[in-house]
Design a protein around this motif. Structure first.
Motif, PDB file in Angstrom:
ATOM      1  N   LEU A  53     -19.513 -22.155 -51.369  1.00 26.62           N
ATOM      2  CA  LEU A  53     -19.798 -23.244 -51.984  1.00 26.62           C
ATOM      3  C   LEU A  53     -19.605 -24.386 -51.462  1.00 26.62           C
ATOM      4  O   LEU A  53     -19.943 -25.927 -50.920  1.00 26.62           O
ATOM      5  N   THR A  54     -18.058 -24.004 -50.356  1.00 26.53           N
ATOM      6  CA  THR A  54     -18.342 -24.956 -49.577  1.00 26.53           C
ATOM      7  C   THR A  54     -18.695 -24.870 -48.556  1.00 26.53           C
ATOM      8  O   THR A  54     -19.151 -26.651 -47.682  1.00 26.53           O
ATOM      9  N   ASN A  56     -22.042 -24.612 -48.715  1.00 27.55           N
ATOM     10  CA  ASN A  56     -23.260 -26.099 -49.090  1.00 27.55           C
ATOM     11  C   ASN A  56     -22.609 -27.383 -49.253  1.00 27.55           C
ATOM     12  O   ASN A  56     -23.380 -28.044 -48.810  1.00 27.55           O
ATOM     13  N   GLN A  57     -20.988 -27.828 -49.962  1.00 27.11           N
ATOM     14  CA  GLN A  57     -21.125 -29.439 -50.094  1.00 27.11           C
ATOM     15  C   GLN A  57     -20.746 -29.361 -48.170  1.00 27.11           C
ATOM     16  O   GLN A  57     -21.790 -30.848 -48.326  1.00 27.11           O
ATOM     17  N   TYR A  58     -20.669 -28.967 -47.517  1.00 28.03           N
ATOM     18  CA  TYR A  58     -20.555 -29.278 -46.155  1.00 28.03           C
ATOM     19  C   TYR A  58     -21.867 -29.388 -45.291  1.00 28.03           C
ATOM     20  O   TYR A  58     -21.989 -30.696 -45.231  1.00 28.03           O
ATOM     21  N   ASP A  60     -24.380 -30.193 -47.023  1.00 24.50           N
ATOM     22  CA  ASP A  60     -24.920 -31.659 -47.968  1.00 24.50           C
ATOM     23  C   ASP A  60     -24.037 -32.924 -47.234  1.00 24.50           C
ATOM     24  O   ASP A  60     -24.931 -33.773 -47.409  1.00 24.50           O
ATOM     25  N   TYR A  61     -23.247 -32.805 -47.018  1.00 23.54           N
ATOM     26  CA  TYR A  61     -22.558 -34.018 -46.469  1.00 23.54           C
ATOM     27  C   TYR A  61     -23.057 -34.907 -45.459  1.00 23.54           C
ATOM     28  O   TYR A  61     -23.223 -35.548 -44.348  1.00 23.54           O
TER      29      TYR A  61
END
Length: 169
Positions: A53-54, A56-58, A60-61
């Motif tokens: 999840l982390t 994927n968020q990174y 996306d960022y």
């Protein structure tokens, strides 16, 4: 029916999640007062899920927010905005004073007269043009400095509108 693991303190319901028996009622549903410490044992565990999840968020960022952030940092720390505004000021000033000269010449020609302005009048108009351009550039410098400070400090207000206009270019 619950499938108790060896040791007797954990069981695996049909969905594959391990739960403490005190967290569920007789039918296998969570009790209202349980804090449900859930561990996904089939997919590598909670840590792996959170790590993915982390990541994927990174990603996306990096894809969506980093380019905007880089633009804001560049605009807040460089003279690019000022240089663009000075170029626009020069174009506007040149166009305005060209139009004034044309209008004055047309007003004289309307009566069949040549341009009767003296050299001093023409020089004064050029000096006025230079002073107005300097004033425009100074006002631009102050406004862009204010905008850059607002970007760097994250100040609220009309900064968002200016930033959105910058992104449109």
């Amino acid at each position: 029916m619950p499938n108790f693991k060896e040791g007797g303190n954990l069981y695996r319901p049909a969905n594959g999640l391990m739960r403490m028996p005190s967290d569920v009622d007789d039918s296998g549903r969570p009790t209202p007062d349980s804090d449900m410490h859930i561990k996904d044992t089939d997919n590598g565990g909670y840590a792996d899920t959170m790590a993915q999840l982390t990541r994927n968020q990174y990603q996306d960022y990096l894809k969506r927010y980093k380019p905007v952030e880089d633009d804001l940092i560049r605009n807040a720390t460089s003279n690019d905005l000022y240089d663009l505004q000075v170029a626009r000021n020069s174009e506007i000033s040149e166009a305005n004073f060209t139009r004034v000269n044309e209008q004055q010449a047309a007003a004289q020609q309307k009566y069949g007269l040549a341009d009767r302005r003296t050299e001093q009048q023409k020089r004064n108009l050029d000096l006025s043009r230079g002073l107005s351009l300097a004033s425009m550039n100074n006002e631009s410098r102050q406004a862009i400095g204010d905008l850059q400070r607002k970007i760097m400090t994250g100040a609220a207000g009309d900064t968002r509108q200016h930033v959105n206009k910058l992104r449109e270019r």
